[in-house]
Motif scaffolding. Structure first.
Motif, PDB file in Angstrom:
ATOM      1  N   SER A 166      -5.259  11.380   0.648  1.00  0.00           N
ATOM      2  CA  SER A 166      -6.423  11.156  -0.191  1.00  0.00           C
ATOM      3  C   SER A 166      -6.125  10.339  -1.434  1.00  0.00           C
ATOM      4  O   SER A 166      -7.017   9.968  -2.155  1.00  0.00           O
ATOM      5  CB  SER A 166      -7.006  12.509  -0.616  1.00  0.00           C
ATOM      6  N   CYS A 167      -4.862  10.062  -1.727  1.00  0.00           N
ATOM      7  CA  CYS A 167      -4.518   9.324  -2.942  1.00  0.00           C
ATOM      8  C   CYS A 167      -3.825   8.036  -2.562  1.00  0.00           C
ATOM      9  O   CYS A 167      -2.650   8.039  -2.212  1.00  0.00           O
ATOM     10  CB  CYS A 167      -3.624  10.179  -3.847  1.00  0.00           C
ATOM     11  N   ASN A 168      -4.557   6.924  -2.553  1.00  0.00           N
ATOM     12  CA  ASN A 168      -4.025   5.643  -2.118  1.00  0.00           C
ATOM     13  C   ASN A 168      -3.943   4.675  -3.281  1.00  0.00           C
ATOM     14  O   ASN A 168      -4.804   4.657  -4.156  1.00  0.00           O
ATOM     15  CB  ASN A 168      -4.924   5.047  -1.032  1.00  0.00           C
ATOM     16  N   LYS A 169      -2.891   3.877  -3.270  1.00  0.00           N
ATOM     17  CA  LYS A 169      -2.731   2.823  -4.258  1.00  0.00           C
ATOM     18  C   LYS A 169      -2.385   1.537  -3.529  1.00  0.00           C
ATOM     19  O   LYS A 169      -1.623   1.529  -2.562  1.00  0.00           O
ATOM     20  CB  LYS A 169      -1.617   3.163  -5.244  1.00  0.00           C
ATOM     21  N   VAL A 170      -2.940   0.446  -4.016  1.00  0.00           N
ATOM     22  CA  VAL A 170      -2.630  -0.872  -3.478  1.00  0.00           C
ATOM     23  C   VAL A 170      -2.161  -1.745  -4.624  1.00  0.00           C
ATOM     24  O   VAL A 170      -2.861  -1.880  -5.636  1.00  0.00           O
ATOM     25  CB  VAL A 170      -3.861  -1.509  -2.794  1.00  0.00           C
ATOM     26  N   ALA A 171      -0.977  -2.324  -4.491  1.00  0.00           N
ATOM     27  CA  ALA A 171      -0.462  -3.271  -5.478  1.00  0.00           C
ATOM     28  C   ALA A 171      -0.496  -4.665  -4.861  1.00  0.00           C
ATOM     29  O   ALA A 171      -0.049  -4.855  -3.726  1.00  0.00           O
ATOM     30  CB  ALA A 171       0.962  -2.911  -5.894  1.00  0.00           C
ATOM     31  N   ALA A 187       6.757   3.722   1.644  1.00  0.00           N
ATOM     32  CA  ALA A 187       6.171   2.425   1.912  1.00  0.00           C
ATOM     33  C   ALA A 187       7.169   1.570   2.634  1.00  0.00           C
ATOM     34  O   ALA A 187       8.347   1.817   2.632  1.00  0.00           O
ATOM     35  CB  ALA A 187       5.757   1.760   0.597  1.00  0.00           C
ATOM     36  N   ASP A 188       6.672   0.524   3.301  1.00  0.00           N
ATOM     37  CA  ASP A 188       7.572  -0.398   3.952  1.00  0.00           C
ATOM     38  C   ASP A 188       7.035  -1.793   3.825  1.00  0.00           C
ATOM     39  O   ASP A 188       5.911  -2.003   3.413  1.00  0.00           O
ATOM     40  CB  ASP A 188       7.769  -0.030   5.427  1.00  0.00           C
ATOM     41  N   SER A 189       7.849  -2.773   4.178  1.00  0.00           N
ATOM     42  CA  SER A 189       7.458  -4.150   3.948  1.00  0.00           C
ATOM     43  C   SER A 189       7.338  -4.909   5.243  1.00  0.00           C
ATOM     44  O   SER A 189       7.977  -4.615   6.227  1.00  0.00           O
ATOM     45  CB  SER A 189       8.488  -4.848   3.058  1.00  0.00           C
ATOM     46  N   SER A 190       6.507  -5.924   5.217  1.00  0.00           N
ATOM     47  CA  SER A 190       6.406  -6.822   6.314  1.00  0.00           C
ATOM     48  C   SER A 190       7.297  -8.012   6.099  1.00  0.00           C
ATOM     49  O   SER A 190       8.005  -8.114   5.145  1.00  0.00           O
ATOM     50  CB  SER A 190       4.963  -7.258   6.485  1.00  0.00           C
ATOM     51  N   GLY A 191       7.242  -8.945   7.061  1.00  0.00           N
ATOM     52  CA  GLY A 191       8.294  -9.931   7.067  1.00  0.00           C
ATOM     53  C   GLY A 191       8.032 -11.214   6.353  1.00  0.00           C
ATOM     54  O   GLY A 191       8.875 -12.087   6.343  1.00  0.00           O
ATOM     55  N   PHE A 192       6.909 -11.440   5.737  1.00  0.00           N
ATOM     56  CA  PHE A 192       6.716 -12.745   5.105  1.00  0.00           C
ATOM     57  C   PHE A 192       6.237 -12.572   3.685  1.00  0.00           C
ATOM     58  O   PHE A 192       5.300 -13.179   3.217  1.00  0.00           O
ATOM     59  CB  PHE A 192       5.757 -13.619   5.925  1.00  0.00           C
ATOM     60  N   GLY A 193       6.930 -11.728   2.969  1.00  0.00           N
ATOM     61  CA  GLY A 193       6.615 -11.577   1.559  1.00  0.00           C
ATOM     62  C   GLY A 193       5.421 -10.704   1.299  1.00  0.00           C
ATOM     63  O   GLY A 193       4.815 -10.766   0.244  1.00  0.00           O
ATOM     64  N   SER A 194       5.062  -9.870   2.238  1.00  0.00           N
ATOM     65  CA  SER A 194       3.976  -8.940   2.026  1.00  0.00           C
ATOM     66  C   SER A 194       4.410  -7.583   2.500  1.00  0.00           C
ATOM     67  O   SER A 194       5.285  -7.452   3.314  1.00  0.00           O
ATOM     68  CB  SER A 194       2.736  -9.392   2.783  1.00  0.00           C
ATOM     69  N   SER A 195       3.751  -6.541   2.006  1.00  0.00           N
ATOM     70  CA  SER A 195       4.216  -5.224   2.383  1.00  0.00           C
ATOM     71  C   SER A 195       3.124  -4.189   2.285  1.00  0.00           C
ATOM     72  O   SER A 195       2.189  -4.309   1.512  1.00  0.00           O
ATOM     73  CB  SER A 195       5.378  -4.811   1.495  1.00  0.00           C
ATOM     74  N   PHE A 196       3.266  -3.161   3.103  1.00  0.00           N
ATOM     75  CA  PHE A 196       2.367  -2.025   3.085  1.00  0.00           C
ATOM     76  C   PHE A 196       3.188  -0.763   3.294  1.00  0.00           C
ATOM     77  O   PHE A 196       4.341  -0.821   3.684  1.00  0.00           O
ATOM     78  CB  PHE A 196       1.341  -2.117   4.226  1.00  0.00           C
ATOM     79  N   GLY A 197       2.563   0.390   3.083  1.00  0.00           N
ATOM     80  CA  GLY A 197       3.244   1.649   3.307  1.00  0.00           C
ATOM     81  C   GLY A 197       2.585   2.444   4.413  1.00  0.00           C
ATOM     82  O   GLY A 197       1.400   2.336   4.653  1.00  0.00           O
ATOM     83  N   HIS A 201       0.840  -1.194   0.000  1.00  0.00           N
ATOM     84  CA  HIS A 201       0.000   0.000   0.000  1.00  0.00           C
ATOM     85  C   HIS A 201       0.873   1.242   0.000  1.00  0.00           C
ATOM     86  O   HIS A 201       1.886   1.306   0.695  1.00  0.00           O
ATOM     87  CB  HIS A 201      -0.898   0.007   1.241  1.00  0.00           C
ATOM     88  N   HIS A 202       0.470   2.237  -0.803  1.00  0.00           N
ATOM     89  CA  HIS A 202       1.198   3.510  -0.839  1.00  0.00           C
ATOM     90  C   HIS A 202       0.205   4.658  -0.864  1.00  0.00           C
ATOM     91  O   HIS A 202      -0.811   4.598  -1.560  1.00  0.00           O
ATOM     92  CB  HIS A 202       2.101   3.613  -2.068  1.00  0.00           C
ATOM     93  N   CYS A 203       0.523   5.706  -0.104  1.00  0.00           N
ATOM     94  CA  CYS A 203      -0.282   6.922  -0.122  1.00  0.00           C
ATOM     95  C   CYS A 203       0.603   8.052  -0.608  1.00  0.00           C
ATOM     96  O   CYS A 203       1.564   8.423   0.052  1.00  0.00           O
ATOM     97  CB  CYS A 203      -0.825   7.228   1.266  1.00  0.00           C
ATOM     98  N   SER A 204       0.306   8.608  -1.784  1.00  0.00           N
ATOM     99  CA  SER A 204       1.188   9.586  -2.405  1.00  0.00           C
ATOM    100  C   SER A 204       1.191  10.918  -1.685  1.00  0.00           C
ATOM    101  O   SER A 204       2.138  11.684  -1.800  1.00  0.00           O
ATOM    102  CB  SER A 204       0.796   9.802  -3.871  1.00  0.00           C
ATOM    103  N   SER A 205       0.145  11.223  -0.912  1.00  0.00           N
ATOM    104  CA  SER A 205       0.129  12.464  -0.159  1.00  0.00           C
ATOM    105  C   SER A 205       0.422  12.221   1.310  1.00  0.00           C
ATOM    106  O   SER A 205      -0.047  12.895   2.191  1.00  0.00           O
ATOM    107  CB  SER A 205      -1.238  13.151  -0.297  1.00  0.00           C
ATOM    108  N   SER A 206       1.251  11.183   1.545  1.00  0.00           N
ATOM    109  CA  SER A 206       1.556  10.743   2.893  1.00  0.00           C
ATOM    110  C   SER A 206       2.346  11.773   3.666  1.00  0.00           C
ATOM    111  O   SER A 206       3.255  12.395   3.181  1.00  0.00           O
ATOM    112  CB  SER A 206       2.355   9.437   2.808  1.00  0.00           C
TER     113      SER A 206
END
Length: 335
Positions: A202-207, A187-197, A177-182
């Motif tokens: 108001s502008c969020n993206k999820v990959a 963004a940062d990652s978690s420990g088992f192959g998944s990550s969030f930011g 997850h990334h928020c461009s107006s953060s």
């Protein structure tokens, strides 16, 4: 190494080891600090907070909180094997909550101020938890292996209430997850192959990635409306199934890793990213955790190279393969 993660400022890399140690490596000074986190088994996940404190979790179900200087600041034990740990943002500002995913089935919320704990459970049909992230107003966004994306509240008056749920057309093995107006940035990652930011705005993206499919989802401010913006099918790339995904800090690009070690970089086409991709990544660093090759893999690769060389030589010289082999053996004896 079993786990790597940059600090929120990107200056220090935390490296977890099989023996339970955490090593802090400074990008600026190139110095290392070995942290004895009081854990004797493999470090599986960890997370930084904005005060440069690091929480690490190990296979022995211990979670340790240390400073960037390597000093212990606290330790707790969870009931099951932790698969992801994150400092929480229950009200968007404080980081007194430590959230821990256990056995990929539930999320434990620990209040570090008064030692209180709360467990969030989810419907079995969602599948395993592959990642989660704190959003604004005390909400959690959780991704599941069966393709579900869920937003859940952690406010006392509505704890555990699902505010949004959607299902993608493909399974999910990792999410970012990334928020461009953060205000936190990046963004940062978690420990088992998944990550969030981290971030609010108001502008969020999820990959997401799973199997051979990559999805980019646009999310509105209150997470009530989600639309799949882009879908990529990487099956023909021959790089194996997709296992991890991570946004860059500025949201101009995200990378996807596969089971065979392939790394794909996707550049954002968002018009808000002025200056082009080079402006955001020219001074960037990428930490990649890879599995060392086994002796069998090395021998197989060497044998394949020899066979290929013999076949090429036979073709170029217009002679039989046996003649090339005899020539190589004769040259070896002569040397």
């Amino acid at each position: 190494p079993t786990f790597v993660k940059w600090s929120l400022q990107g200056d220090t890399l935390a490296v977890g080891t099989v023996g339970g140690e955490v090593i802090f490596w400074s990008r600026k000074s190139r110095n290392q600090t070995i942290c004895q986190a009081g854990q004797r088994k493999r470090i599986v996940c960890g997370d930084w907070n904005i005060r440069n404190r690091f929480a690490s979790a190990s296979d022995n179900r211990h979670i340790s909180i240390t400073t960037i200087e390597g000093k212990m600041r606290g330790q707790l034990r969870v009931k099951s094997r932790p698969t992801c740990v994150k400092f929480g943002r229950a009200d968007g500002l404080r980081e007194n909550v430590l959230s821990v995913c256990v056995d990929k089935k539930s999320i434990l919320l620990y209040d570090l101020d008064d030692d209180k704990a709360l467990e969030l459970a989810f419907q079995q049909r969602y599948g395993d938890i592959v990642g989660f992230q704190w959003l604004e107003r005390g909400r959690l966004m959780v991704g599941f292996s069966n393709g579900y994306l869920v937003v859940i509240s952690t406010h006392p008056e509505e704890i555990g209430r699902e505010q949004f749920c959607t299902r993608l057309q493909s399974p999910i093995s990792a999410i970012s997850h990334h928020c461009s107006s953060s205000t936190q940035g990046g963004a940062d990652s978690s420990g088992f192959g998944s990550s969030f930011g981290y971030g609010f705005g108001s502008c969020n993206k999820v990959a997401t990635c799973g199997g051979f499919i990559v999805n980019v989802v646009n999310v509105d401010e209150d997470s009530s409306s989600w639309t799949v913006d882009v879908t990529h099918d990487l099956k023909d790339m021959g790089g194996g199934t997709l296992e991890s995904v991570q946004w860059s800090r500025d949201g101009r690009a995200f990378s996807v890793g596969s089971s065979t070690g392939s790394l794909y970089l996707f550049v954002s086409e968002d018009p808000a990213t002025e200056g082009g991709i080079d402006a955001g990544l020219s001074d960037g660093f990428l930490a990649v955790l890879s599995r060392p090759l086994s002796k069998r893999s090395v021998l197989a690769s060497t044998f394949a190279s020899i066979v290929l060389s013999v076949l090429v030589a036979a073709s170029v010289l217009d002679v039989g393969v046996s003649d090339v082999v005899r020539l190589v053996l004769w040259a070896n004896q002569s040397i």
